[in-house]
Write a protein that holds these residues in place. Structure first.
Motif, short mmCIF file in Angstrom:
data_model
loop_
_atom_site.label_atom_id
_atom_site.label_comp_id
_atom_site.label_asym_id
_atom_site.label_seq_id
_atom_site.Cartn_x
_atom_site.Cartn_y
_atom_site.Cartn_z
N ARG A 174 -6.36 -2.52 -6.68
CA ARG A 174 -5.28 -1.55 -6.81
C ARG A 174 -3.93 -2.24 -6.88
O ARG A 174 -3.03 -1.80 -7.62
CB ARG A 174 -5.33 -0.58 -5.63
N HIS A 206 -6.99 0.75 3.13
CA HIS A 206 -6.04 1.58 2.40
C HIS A 206 -6.56 2.01 1.03
O HIS A 206 -6.29 3.14 0.59
CB HIS A 206 -4.72 0.83 2.21
N GLU A 207 -7.25 1.09 0.36
CA GLU A 207 -7.61 1.33 -1.04
C GLU A 207 -8.65 0.30 -1.48
O GLU A 207 -8.96 -0.64 -0.74
CB GLU A 207 -6.37 1.20 -1.93
N ARG A 208 -9.17 0.47 -2.67
CA ARG A 208 -10.15 -0.47 -3.19
C ARG A 208 -9.47 -1.77 -3.62
O ARG A 208 -8.25 -1.79 -3.85
CB ARG A 208 -10.87 0.13 -4.40
N TYR A 210 0.82 -1.20 0.00
CA TYR A 210 0.00 0.00 0.00
C TYR A 210 0.86 1.26 0.00
O TYR A 210 1.75 1.42 0.84
CB TYR A 210 -0.93 0.00 1.22
#
Length: 296
Positions: free
Chosen positions: A255, A250-252, A209
């Motif tokens: 990613r 952290h994110e989708r 990440y």
């Protein structure tokens, strides 16, 4: 930039859990987005969108119920091509009995313990735990090693030295330095190079990440680490993992795939087949019929 057909992708690192049925000591309000039941059906649209046909479910609690839950899900969902479960390595006789039962299920493909959650960073080097690792080595069962940086990688290196026949899989590429100083990165690189010299050590390209990036260099740093991993391990010892639902902090989902395709842009089609499916299939000994069913 060549990529294999999307249907060939296997996510080697995905979690499910149910706090209503078991205890996950590390979960809590500080992890509010995922402090709840997380099911495979929730991430299914994203898996389909990214062309992920099969997943390996990975242990989330140091308890038998977690493994039983994953195997239960695997029994009813053909997308699950393998389960990395738990045995109590610090209790070798209990671990041996449990391991014997689990190996009767063809979907059981490996073992993990939450070693990064233990107060003693050298827990896995204790004599009783070492005996448990010996059981895995003798049985040919891979072990997922959660390494949180250079110090943990040094411990992984000692495990690899003691158990040269153990198939050791480094989760999250051993937590490379994406936002810390040169010294951390240098120590991480040195330990990774030593581990790569052991033929039965593999690495998951997961949990990478970027996070806040005020200097705008995190993507470039990650690219360097990915290329280092490729140089040291080769594609036949690297595998993709999405780390859902931890990734949602952290994110989708997906990613990581974007980052890999950016950082390894020159990889050929054969290399992508290794990273996105072949290595996980071979190292975990995934059933070919199950993999074929997941892709259809």
């Amino acid at each position: 930039m060549a990529h294999p057909p999307p249907a060939t992708i296997i996510d080697s690192h995905l979690h499910v859990w149910d706090p209503d049925r078991g205890v996950y000591p590390w979960l809590g309000n500080h992890l509010a987005p995922i402090d709840r039941t997380m099911t495979l059906s929730e991430v299914a649209p994203e898996l389909a969108d990214r062309g992920v046909g099969g997943v390996v479910l990975v242990q989330s609690a140091d308890d038998d119920f977690d493994t039983d839950l994953m195997l239960e899900i695997a029994g009813s969902d053909r997308r699950v091509v393998g389960v990395v479960g738990y045995v109590p390595l610090h209790r070798p006789s209990v671990a041996a009995a449990r391991l014997a039962r689990l190996r009767d299920d063809p979907l059981f493909v490996g073992v993990r313990n939450l070693i990064h959650e233990r107060e003693d960073p050298a827990w896995i080097l204790r004599p009783d735990v070492d005996a448990g690792l010996g059981l895995l080595e003798q049985a040919g069962v891979p072990f997922d090693f959660v390494a949180g940086g250079p110090e943990a990688l040094a411990t992984a290196a000692e495990v690899a030295r003691r158990h040269p026949g153990l198939h050791l899989i480094l989760d999250h590429l051993g937590a490379p330095a994406l936002r810390t100083g040169h010294d951390h990165a240098e120590r991480w690189s040195q330990q990774l190079e030593f581990l790569a010299g052991r033929p039965h050590v593999y690495a998951k390209l997961s949990g990478l990440y970027l996070g806040p990036d005020p200097e705008g260099d995190a993507l470039a740093r990650l690219g360097v680490h990915l290329r280092d991993a490729l140089r040291l391990f080769g594609t036949d010892r690297l595998m993709y993992g999405g780390d859902w639902p931890i990734c949602l902090l952290h994110e989708r989902y997906g990613r990581t795939l974007d980052l890999l395709r950016h950082g390894l842009a020159d990889l050929d089609a054969a290399g992508w087949r290794d990273v996105l499916a072949g290595t996980a299939t071979r190292v975990y000994g995934l059933d070919q019929n199950r993999v074929a069913a997941a892709r259809s």
